[in-house]
Design an enzyme around this catalytic site. Sequence first.
Site, PDB file in Angstrom:
ATOM      1  N   CYS A  41      58.721 103.887  11.241  1.00  0.00           N
ATOM      2  CA  CYS A  41      59.141 104.963  10.324  1.00  0.00           C
ATOM      3  C   CYS A  41      60.569 104.668   9.880  1.00  0.00           C
ATOM      4  O   CYS A  41      61.479 105.474  10.018  1.00  0.00           O
ATOM      5  CB  CYS A  41      59.006 106.332  10.972  1.00  0.00           C
ATOM      6  SG  CYS A  41      59.759 106.480  12.587  1.00  0.00           S
TER       7      CYS A  41
ATOM      8  N   ALA B 131      52.614 106.746  23.110  1.00  0.00           N
ATOM      9  CA  ALA B 131      53.133 108.107  23.235  1.00  0.00           C
ATOM     10  C   ALA B 131      53.868 108.522  21.966  1.00  0.00           C
ATOM     11  O   ALA B 131      54.493 107.682  21.318  1.00  0.00           O
ATOM     12  CB  ALA B 131      54.067 108.199  24.442  1.00  0.00           C
TER      13      ALA B 131
END
Length: 687
Positions: A253, A141
Amino acid sequence: MGKQFRKGGRGRGGRRQRDREGGAGTEGKSGNYKSDEWSSKLENERFEAYYKTQNILPDDEWPKFMESLRTTLPTTFRITGSRKVSAGLRDAMIREHIPNLREAEVDGEKGNISRQEAVSMIPPLLLDVQPHHIVFDMCAAPGSKTAQIIEAIHAEEGFVSGLVVANDADNARSHMLVRQTKRLQSEALLVTNHQAQMMPNMFIRERRRHTAQEQAHLAQVDRRQRSRAPPVQILRRGCQLLRVGGRLVYSTCSFNPIENEAVVAELLRIADGSFELLDVSAELPGLIRRPGLTSWKVVSIKGNSYDSYDSVPPAERTKLQPSMFSTGVTEGMNMDRCLRLYPHLQDTGGFFVAVLQKVKPFNPDLSAAQTPPVTTTTDADAPVEEEVKDVDNDADMEESLEPPSKKRRTDDASEADEADDEVAAEDDATGDLAEEGAGDGDGDGDADSDGDKKGKRRQRQGGEDPVVLVDAGNKELESLRSQFGISDEFPKDQFIVRTTNEVFKTLYFVSSTSKRVLAPPENGRVKFVHAGVKAFVRCDAARNNLYRVQSDGLRVTFPFLGDGRVVKATQREDLLALLQKEYPLFTDFTETVRTKLQKMDEGCAVIVYDPDVELGTAERRLYHVLMIPLWRAKVSVNLLLNKAEKQSLLWQLTGSLQAEEEKRRRRIENGRDAQTGRMPEPTPSNA
């Protein structure tokens, strides 16, 4: 991929504000973070000090790096490469929108264009997905990377032999994942809802011989579940499920080596030669990258820096683990093969990617794992007990995971209610929950029965409707095939329903590989949120319980529909009549379409429009054959599309949204607000 415009919101420094204070908690956690530590000039001494200590960049690049972090991240988008419309959309964007991107109209509702951060597109590319591969996206997701993988699976025309299993630990996010990916209309997609580190084994039926398809099982791991499980545990489970020769990609990230290189190094240490870092320097030649770090320091929440675990005082060892340190560990691991992507290199966000390959069976010996392995920390720095069960699961995935202990189990409803600060950070995490699975209403029984009420309560608490394969000789299927004149060449044994009732409402079509996963009873422990594409839906009794074909599944079903339920339109005005009028009469169409409709019985049909027949090679926005479901009533017809889909098609045909423009014009003439339709607020002068 292209850039649209810059907008306020998410920055570039990894996990939003959290990683901007990289030293806190040593794992990129906020620790004692206070919002006022970032001044109006976007400066943070602790952030700079931490990452300078890590030597992530040469000193001469540091000013450009910090300046890039202070600028707004550009908005990027990706055109779906597996669709015939992609070339036309690309040309139209270059011709009409790139000169004036601030007014660009994005056709995201149809799944043709996806808004996605540029560096987020890299992990799926490095997976090197082929149409026959089986891919497991462990933390999928909201679905932007999953969508890329689906496109790669569908790179070839016809039925697909590959499979994508997309998983997320949060029930609400897994339903959001369905919504984000359903626009791609893939029969080869399965969505599951499990904690990634405890993912059950998935059996594949009728595996009489190993094929290239099954040997190329791939896995992608995105470090999103840090608050629920350490990344090493998620990676270790992915390694167990992966076949020898398969490729695994780990991405974050974050700039923080504790979340990046330290995790990869610990996995390689546990793997003991069964995995190796791949050299992907020749892949994506246009990508500017920096090598992974081979050494780093660990900084405690108090700001103390340590080179080795032995130098950590006992008082701080509850928060720092041996696996975080590089001393004496990374030698011979080729950590420089990891990819570090920095914002100032190509005007992107920050990212870390490691590509690993399984070279022999993975049999981790947890008894040799570095201690203490049972304690981790949450964002609030509160210790949480983690119990992990080791499973030797490399023998063709034939073993079963023991269920997690009660201590580890988390109620799905509680998870769905958690404040997930990463949902807002994801580029494409928008939209309501999907209508599939627990919410698609396939359970056709007595709606007022106690059983149904209990079932609905279970669904709200995170349970999913069962996946039931429909027998090829089912009478309902025979009736449906007769209604639409479906060819015998269309598979009869690849339909499923999400109910145990004999009378069902919605039929889903799944790929042959998906069926082989859904069929074995051993997979009953897998919580399937979604499977395949919605192909047919039963109408109510007022319409004689006829079925209507769904646009989601038309890519698969249309080639096999009989001519009796297909209307061929050769002129654009027939499409405009359908799009600009709510219930156009037969007389509103050209003679060819009108005659076909008049001869047809009441029920669902599909109208087809090929722009090449009418427009040839003339400049246009529509570059593919349109196939649209409609309902043929007694004297009129109605398109079975939602408003957004109608507006998208109208733009493709005319270059403008005429209906919306007309509505705004009428509002202005009537003295109302052009956007909302509301009357202006009275002013003191006219009150």
